[in-house]
Design a protein around this motif. Structure first.
Motif, mmCIF file in Angstrom:
data_model
loop_
_atom_site.group_PDB
_atom_site.id
_atom_site.type_symbol
_atom_site.label_atom_id
_atom_site.label_comp_id
_atom_site.label_asym_id
_atom_site.label_seq_id
_atom_site.Cartn_x
_atom_site.Cartn_y
_atom_site.Cartn_z
ATOM 1 N N ASN A 25 0.852 -1.179 0.000
ATOM 2 C CA ASN A 25 0.000 0.000 0.000
ATOM 3 C C ASN A 25 0.896 1.239 0.000
ATOM 4 O O ASN A 25 2.106 1.131 0.234
ATOM 5 C CB ASN A 25 -0.883 0.004 1.247
ATOM 6 C CG ASN A 25 -2.122 -0.833 1.071
ATOM 7 O OD1 ASN A 25 -2.092 -1.870 0.409
ATOM 8 N ND2 ASN A 25 -3.206 -0.402 1.677
ATOM 9 N N PRO A 26 0.331 2.430 -0.238
ATOM 10 C CA PRO A 26 1.160 3.645 -0.201
ATOM 11 C C PRO A 26 1.937 3.761 1.102
ATOM 12 O O PRO A 26 1.417 3.450 2.177
ATOM 13 C CB PRO A 26 0.129 4.774 -0.337
ATOM 14 C CG PRO A 26 -0.980 4.157 -1.106
ATOM 15 C CD PRO A 26 -1.063 2.751 -0.608
ATOM 16 N N ILE A 27 3.179 4.191 0.990
ATOM 17 C CA ILE A 27 4.045 4.320 2.167
ATOM 18 C C ILE A 27 4.426 5.777 2.425
ATOM 19 O O ILE A 27 5.268 6.059 3.274
ATOM 20 C CB ILE A 27 5.315 3.460 2.022
ATOM 21 C CG1 ILE A 27 6.139 3.904 0.803
ATOM 22 C CG2 ILE A 27 4.967 1.986 1.919
ATOM 23 C CD1 ILE A 27 7.492 3.206 0.702
ATOM 24 N N LEU A 28 3.781 6.710 1.725
ATOM 25 C CA LEU A 28 4.039 8.124 1.962
ATOM 26 C C LEU A 28 3.278 8.600 3.200
ATOM 27 O O LEU A 28 2.354 7.936 3.675
ATOM 28 C CB LEU A 28 3.632 8.945 0.737
ATOM 29 C CG LEU A 28 4.437 8.661 -0.536
ATOM 30 C CD1 LEU A 28 3.820 9.374 -1.726
ATOM 31 C CD2 LEU A 28 5.891 9.073 -0.360
ATOM 32 N N LYS A 29 3.680 9.738 3.723
ATOM 33 C CA LYS A 29 3.100 10.249 4.969
ATOM 34 C C LYS A 29 1.595 10.427 4.844
ATOM 35 O O LYS A 29 1.099 11.046 3.895
ATOM 36 C CB LYS A 29 3.756 11.574 5.345
ATOM 37 C CG LYS A 29 3.314 12.105 6.697
ATOM 38 C CD LYS A 29 4.035 13.389 7.041
ATOM 39 C CE LYS A 29 3.597 13.913 8.406
ATOM 40 N NZ LYS A 29 4.263 15.185 8.761
ATOM 41 N N SER A 30 0.867 9.885 5.824
ATOM 42 C CA SER A 30 -0.586 10.001 5.872
ATOM 43 C C SER A 30 -1.025 10.209 7.318
ATOM 44 O O SER A 30 -0.228 10.019 8.246
ATOM 45 C CB SER A 30 -1.238 8.740 5.285
ATOM 46 O OG SER A 30 -0.911 7.603 6.063
ATOM 47 N N PRO A 31 -2.277 10.597 7.551
ATOM 48 C CA PRO A 31 -2.737 10.833 8.925
ATOM 49 C C PRO A 31 -2.622 9.586 9.804
ATOM 50 O O PRO A 31 -2.653 8.454 9.303
ATOM 51 C CB PRO A 31 -4.207 11.238 8.736
ATOM 52 C CG PRO A 31 -4.285 11.734 7.331
ATOM 53 C CD PRO A 31 -3.309 10.915 6.551
ATOM 54 N N SER A 45 7.924 12.285 1.541
ATOM 55 C CA SER A 45 8.428 11.692 2.775
ATOM 56 C C SER A 45 7.717 10.381 3.096
ATOM 57 O O SER A 45 6.535 10.213 2.778
ATOM 58 C CB SER A 45 8.287 12.663 3.950
ATOM 59 O OG SER A 45 6.932 12.936 4.216
ATOM 60 N N ILE A 46 8.438 9.478 3.725
ATOM 61 C CA ILE A 46 7.905 8.190 4.130
ATOM 62 C C ILE A 46 7.084 8.352 5.412
ATOM 63 O O ILE A 46 7.424 9.148 6.285
ATOM 64 C CB ILE A 46 9.054 7.185 4.357
ATOM 65 C CG1 ILE A 46 9.842 6.978 3.058
ATOM 66 C CG2 ILE A 46 8.533 5.858 4.890
ATOM 67 C CD1 ILE A 46 9.022 6.417 1.912
ATOM 68 N N ASP A 47 6.016 7.593 5.515
ATOM 69 C CA ASP A 47 5.170 7.655 6.701
ATOM 70 C C ASP A 47 5.947 7.171 7.915
ATOM 71 O O ASP A 47 6.422 6.022 7.938
ATOM 72 C CB ASP A 47 3.934 6.775 6.492
ATOM 73 C CG ASP A 47 2.845 7.067 7.506
ATOM 74 O OD1 ASP A 47 3.179 7.320 8.670
ATOM 75 O OD2 ASP A 47 1.665 7.032 7.112
ATOM 76 N N LEU A 82 -5.836 16.922 4.650
ATOM 77 C CA LEU A 82 -4.817 17.519 5.512
ATOM 78 C C LEU A 82 -3.535 17.861 4.758
ATOM 79 O O LEU A 82 -2.586 18.364 5.359
ATOM 80 C CB LEU A 82 -4.492 16.575 6.673
ATOM 81 C CG LEU A 82 -5.653 16.258 7.617
ATOM 82 C CD1 LEU A 82 -5.211 15.275 8.696
ATOM 83 C CD2 LEU A 82 -6.211 17.528 8.243
ATOM 84 N N HIS A 83 -3.504 17.579 3.469
ATOM 85 C CA HIS A 83 -2.330 17.956 2.680
ATOM 86 C C HIS A 83 -2.235 19.485 2.634
ATOM 87 O O HIS A 83 -3.260 20.168 2.498
ATOM 88 C CB HIS A 83 -2.448 17.397 1.258
ATOM 89 C CG HIS A 83 -1.159 17.416 0.501
ATOM 90 N ND1 HIS A 83 -0.523 18.586 0.126
ATOM 91 C CD2 HIS A 83 -0.369 16.406 0.051
ATOM 92 C CE1 HIS A 83 0.587 18.307 -0.520
ATOM 93 N NE2 HIS A 83 0.710 16.986 -0.580
ATOM 94 N N PRO A 84 -1.028 20.040 2.762
ATOM 95 C CA PRO A 84 -0.876 21.506 2.704
ATOM 96 C C PRO A 84 -1.476 22.125 1.447
ATOM 97 O O PRO A 84 -1.947 23.271 1.485
ATOM 98 C CB PRO A 84 0.642 21.704 2.753
ATOM 99 C CG PRO A 84 1.151 20.519 3.501
ATOM 100 C CD PRO A 84 0.261 19.383 3.082
#
Length: 209
Positions: A25-31, A45-47, A82-84
């Motif tokens: 699954n996606p490994i980028l930063k998430s809530p 960035s990595i989560d 929540l993404h900028p």
């Protein structure tokens, strides 16, 4: 697996099983409350829930040692609220998403009866064809394309055994005026070719009713 290090520790086993690629699954930063990873908050960035940039580089290096590759699940066409980018959009600072006073040119998708979701903060309907309110990126925005190109360049240069899965790429049509999903898909392919070479694989997730 819960962390990148756990995956790295099993690469030799994956190789013995005959696999040439691995995908997650996606490994980028998430809530913190996002269990599947698709509510992306940062494309660079990595989560931290699963590891660090150093952990990911170690995984890619280990895969390369065994002549294996990683398929990066990437949401090219939506983000978390929540993404900028979305926070700035609600302030009127960019055109990265689409919001309307009414559901103009609406249609049903395989996930929702509408491509719109209501945002109480701005009192508008936002194009978001996915469940859980994932606002769709405006793929006709030059600003969006510039940022996505930067992200593709960043990850192509990060490792040469990193390929891409384009999540729900068919649904980028939701923010196109002509509902044609192909131009943005071609844009993604062109960016990958430009920065990663034509041997980089892209798996496009496409499904319809």
């Amino acid at each position: 697996f819960n962390t990148l290090k756990e995956v790295t520790n099993q690469v030799e086993y994956f190789k013995e099983m005959g696999f040439t690629h691995i995908m997650s699954n996606p490994i980028l930063k998430s809530p913190d409350d996002c269990w599947h990873g698709y509510h992306i908050m940062d494309f660079f960035s990595i989560d931290p829930k699963i590891g660090s940039m150093e952990d990911f580089k170690e995984l890619l290096d280990t895969l390369k040692k065994y002549n294996m590759s990683f398929i990066f699940d990437f949401t090219f066409n939506h983000t978390s609220t929540l993404h900028p980018w979305y926070i700035d959009f609600k302030k009127g600072l960019n055109d990265f998403y689409i919001a309307k006073d009414w559901k103009e040119n609406d249609y049903s998708t395989d996930m929702n009866p509408s491509i719109y979701a209501w945002d109480n903060d701005i009192n508008k309907f936002v194009v978001a064809p996915f469940g859980g309110f994932l606002p769709a990126l405006n793929v006709e925005s030059e600003g969006v394309k510039k940022e996505i190109e930067k992200a593709i360049k960043f990850w192509c240069e990060f490792a040469d055994n990193l390929h891409f899965r384009a999540d729900a790429v068919y649904h980028n049509r939701a923010t196109r005026h002509d509902r044609n999903e192909l131009p943005y898909a071609q844009f993604i392919r062109d960016c990958v070719d430009k920065y990663g070479g034509t041997d980089r694989q892209i798996i496009g997730e496409v499904w319809t009713n």
